[in-house]
Design an enzyme around this catalytic site. Structure first.
Site, PDB file in Angstrom:
ATOM      1  N   GLY A  32      25.712  18.622  -0.343  1.00 23.49           N
ATOM      2  CA  GLY A  32      24.499  19.063  -0.425  1.00 23.49           C
ATOM      3  C   GLY A  32      24.149  20.474  -0.102  1.00 23.49           C
ATOM      4  NE  ARG A  75      24.906  14.741  -1.926  1.00 27.86           N
ATOM      5  CZ  ARG A  75      24.609  14.946  -0.698  1.00 27.86           C
ATOM      6  NH1 ARG A  75      25.581  15.203   0.323  1.00 27.86           N
ATOM      7  NH2 ARG A  75      23.378  15.379  -0.311  1.00 27.86           N
ATOM      8  CB  THR A 128      32.262  19.082   3.508  1.00 34.29           C
ATOM      9  OG1 THR A 128      31.322  18.882   2.421  1.00 34.29           O
ATOM     10  CG2 THR A 128      33.071  20.244   3.013  1.00 34.29           C
ATOM     11  CB  THR A 174      24.252  19.478   6.903  1.00 26.77           C
ATOM     12  OG1 THR A 174      23.093  18.732   6.898  1.00 26.77           O
ATOM     13  CG2 THR A 174      24.567  19.635   8.382  1.00 26.77           C
ATOM     14  CG  ASP A 205      20.873  16.084   7.231  1.00 27.04           C
ATOM     15  OD1 ASP A 205      19.685  16.154   6.716  1.00 27.04           O
ATOM     16  OD2 ASP A 205      21.574  15.030   6.307  1.00 27.04           O
ATOM     17  NE  ARG A 221      -7.996  11.355   1.765  1.00 29.98           N
ATOM     18  CZ  ARG A 221      -8.306  12.036   0.685  1.00 29.98           C
ATOM     19  NH1 ARG A 221      -7.445  13.259   0.556  1.00 29.98           N
ATOM     20  NH2 ARG A 221      -8.820  11.597  -0.256  1.00 29.98           N
ATOM     21  N   GLY A 241      16.723  13.406   5.956  1.00 32.41           N
ATOM     22  CA  GLY A 241      17.449  13.006   7.014  1.00 32.41           C
ATOM     23  C   GLY A 241      17.695  11.615   6.819  1.00 32.41           C
ATOM     24  CD  GLU A 269      15.641  11.937   2.778  1.00 33.65           C
ATOM     25  OE1 GLU A 269      15.436  12.303   1.655  1.00 33.65           O
ATOM     26  OE2 GLU A 269      16.486  12.093   3.535  1.00 33.65           O
ATOM     27  CD  GLN A 274      12.304  18.311   3.795  1.00 32.35           C
ATOM     28  OE1 GLN A 274      12.204  18.138   5.071  1.00 32.35           O
ATOM     29  NE2 GLN A 274      12.261  17.484   2.871  1.00 32.35           N
TER      30      GLN A 274
HETATM   31  O1  F6P Z   1      22.708  15.985   3.533  1.00 31.97           O
HETATM   32  C1  F6P Z   1      21.607  16.802   3.215  1.00 31.97           C
HETATM   33  C2  F6P Z   1      20.500  16.165   2.614  1.00 31.97           C
HETATM   34  O2  F6P Z   1      19.580  16.942   2.227  1.00 31.97           O
HETATM   35  C3  F6P Z   1      19.878  14.875   3.673  1.00 31.97           C
HETATM   36  O3  F6P Z   1      18.759  15.440   4.301  1.00 31.97           O
HETATM   37  C4  F6P Z   1      19.203  14.142   2.343  1.00 31.97           C
HETATM   38  O4  F6P Z   1      19.098  12.874   2.680  1.00 31.97           O
HETATM   39  C5  F6P Z   1      20.355  14.155   1.311  1.00 31.97           C
HETATM   40  O5  F6P Z   1      21.088  15.578   1.607  1.00 31.97           O
HETATM   41  C6  F6P Z   1      19.764  14.121  -0.212  1.00 31.97           C
HETATM   42  O6  F6P Z   1      20.973  14.266  -0.918  1.00 31.97           O
HETATM   43  P1  F6P Z   1      20.799  14.668  -2.416  1.00 31.97           P
HETATM   44  O7  F6P Z   1      20.687  15.770  -2.604  1.00 31.97           O
HETATM   45  O8  F6P Z   1      22.135  14.199  -3.325  1.00 31.97           O
HETATM   46  O9  F6P Z   1      19.720  13.680  -3.229  1.00 31.97           O
END
Ligand code: F6P
Length: 357
Positions: free
Chosen positions: A11, A74, A114, A134, A136, A171, A179, A231, A283
C-alpha cells in the site's frame, strides 16, 4: 559506477517519493556515478523486468508529491514462491532480472509484507537496502515509519471536522481510522482530535463499557461523543476466537466494518443514533507533512550512505531518536504492536479516554 534497482511495494503512503529522492540525491552529491533502474508497480516490475531508466532529474520536484513515481502493488509473500499463472518462478525471475541488469543492489521501500520478500531476496544472495514505509507504523525494528505522521494529520483533521458538527447536533460520532492490525494511527489521531473513546486491535472492547462511557459523558453534561475506531478493533468476545473462527464470523457480518457494528450496538443499547465517517484511503493520500518530508529524506540519505559503503542486508530505521541500520532478518515477519501497558495508553486513560476495556 553503481547500478541501483529501486521499487516501492505494498500500500502506498506519503513521502515515498521524498525517500527515493533522498537516496538518489545523497548518491549523486557524493560524486558517485549511478545508473538507476526504477521497477514499476512493486515487485511485479522486478519479476517481469518492467522498469524505466531514471536520472537525477526524475527525482527533482518530487519532495512534496504524494504517491510514488514508480507505482506500487501488493505481491503477497505467502504466494511469492508459487509459480504465476504462466508457470513462472517469481523468485527466480527476480534474481535473473537483477543479475541480467548487473545491479549492485536493490533499494526497496515498503512495509511488513514487502520486508518479508526483501529478506528472502537477501537470503537468495541479492544485495538489498530497505526503507520503512507505512501509515500503520507497525514495522518492527523502527520506532517510526514514514507516512505515519502524514496519516495522523489527515485522520486528525477528519476528527476535528466531525467535532464541530457533533457538538452542534449533540450526536455520537464514530470516525473509522485505518489500521487492521495495530492501533498507532487511531491512538494518535484519536488523542490529537480529542476523541472520548478509542478502540484499537491491541485492546479488545466490551460494548457495555463503551455504552457506560457514553452515558457517563451525558451525566457530566457533554452532549456529544466522538469515538475513534481502528479498522481492526475487536470485541473481547471475538478476541477469544481462533483466527479461522473470527475470519468466518467476519464473512457473515452484516455490517461493512466494525464501526457500523459498534454504531448499531450503541443504538440498540441507548436508543441514540450514531453517525459513522470513514476517511479511508484519504489517509494515505496527498502531500507528505513536513515531518515526513524531513524524516524520509534523512532515511534516504542514510540508505545512500550504506550503498556507498557496500553495506547491504539492512533496513534504515529510527530508534531512540537515532537513525540506525537494522538487519533485515530482525525485521521480516514481525509486527510491531502497541503495548496496552505502555505509558501513552496509561496517559490517555488519565485524560479520561475510554478504550472500552
Ligand atoms: O497497510 C496500510 C493500509 O493503509 C492499512 O492501514 C489498511 O488497512 C490497508 O492498507 C488497506 O489496504 P488496501 O489499500 O489494499 O485496501
Amino acid at each position: 559506477m553503481k547500478r541501483i534497482g529501486m521499487l516501492t511495494s505494498g500500500g502506498d503512503c506519503q513521502a515515498l517519493n521524498a525517500a527515493m529522492r533522498g537516496v538518489v540525491k545523497s548518491l549523486l552529491n557524493s560524486g558517485q556515478d549511478v545508473e538507476i533502474y526504477g521497477f514499476l508497480n512493486g515487485y511485479k516490475g522486478l519479476i517481469y523486468g518492467d522498469f524505466k531508466m531514471l536520472t537525477g532529474k526524475d527525482f527533482s520536484g518530487i519532495l512534496t508529491v504524494g504517491g510514488t513515481i514508480l507505482g506500487s502493488s501488493r505481491t503477497p509473500f505467502k504466494t511469492i514462491k508459487d509459480p504465476d499463472e504462466n508457470g513462472l518462478n517469481k523468485v527466480e525471475a527476480m534474481k535473473q532480472n537483477y543479475h541480467k541488469l548487473q545491479l549492485d543492489c536493490l533499494v526497496i521501500l515498503g512495509g511488513n509484507g514487502t520486508h518479508k520478500t526483501a529478506n528472502l531476496l537477501r537470503q537468495e544472495g541479492l544485495n538489498v537496502v530497505t526503507l520503512p514505509k507505512t501509515i500503520d507504523n507497525d514495522l518492527y525494528g523502527t520506532d517510526m515509519t514514514f507516512g505515519f505522521q502524514s496519516a495522523v494529520d489527515i485522520a486528525t483533521d477528519c476528527i476535528d471536522c466531525i467535532h464541530t458538527t457533533a457538538a452542534s447536533h449533540g450526536r455520537i460520532f464514530i470516525v473509522e481510522v485505518m489500521g487492521h492490525k495495530v492501533g498507532y494511527l487511531t491512538l494518535n489521531a484519536g488523542m490529537a482530535g480529542g476523541a472520548d473513546i478509542i478502540l484499537i486491535p491491541e485492546i479488545p472492547y466490551d460494548i457495555d463499557k463503551i455504552v457506560d462511557a457514553v452515558k457517563q459523558r451525558e451525566k457530566n453534561g457533554s452532549k456529544f461523543t466522538i469515538i475513534a475506531v481502528a479498522e481492526g478493533a475487536i470485541s473481547k468476545e471475538d478476541a477469544k476466537l481462533s483466527k479461522k473462527e473470527y475470519q468466518k464470523k467476519l464473512e457473515k457480518r452484516k455490517y461493512p466494518s466494525v464501526s457500523y457494528e459498534v454504531a448499531a450496538q450503541i443504538l440498540e443499547k441507548t436508543g441514540q443514533e450514531v453517525r459513522v465517517t470513514v476517511p479511508g484511503h484519504t489517509q494515505r493520500g496527498g502531500s507528505p507533512c513536513p515531518y515526513d518530508r524531513v524524516f524520509a529524506s534523512r532515511l534516504g540519505a542514510e540508505a545512500g550512505k550504506l550503498i556507498l559503503a557496500g553495506e547491504y542486508g539492512f533496513m534504515v530505521g529510527y530508534r531512540n531518536r537515532e537513525i540506525v541500520k537494522v538487519p533485515l532478518e530482525d525485521v521480516a515477519g514481525k509486527l510491531k504492536m502497541l503495548d496496552p501497558e505502555s505509558t501513552i495508553i496509561k496517559e490517555a486513560k488519565m485524560l479520561g479516554i475510554s478504550f472500552g476495556d
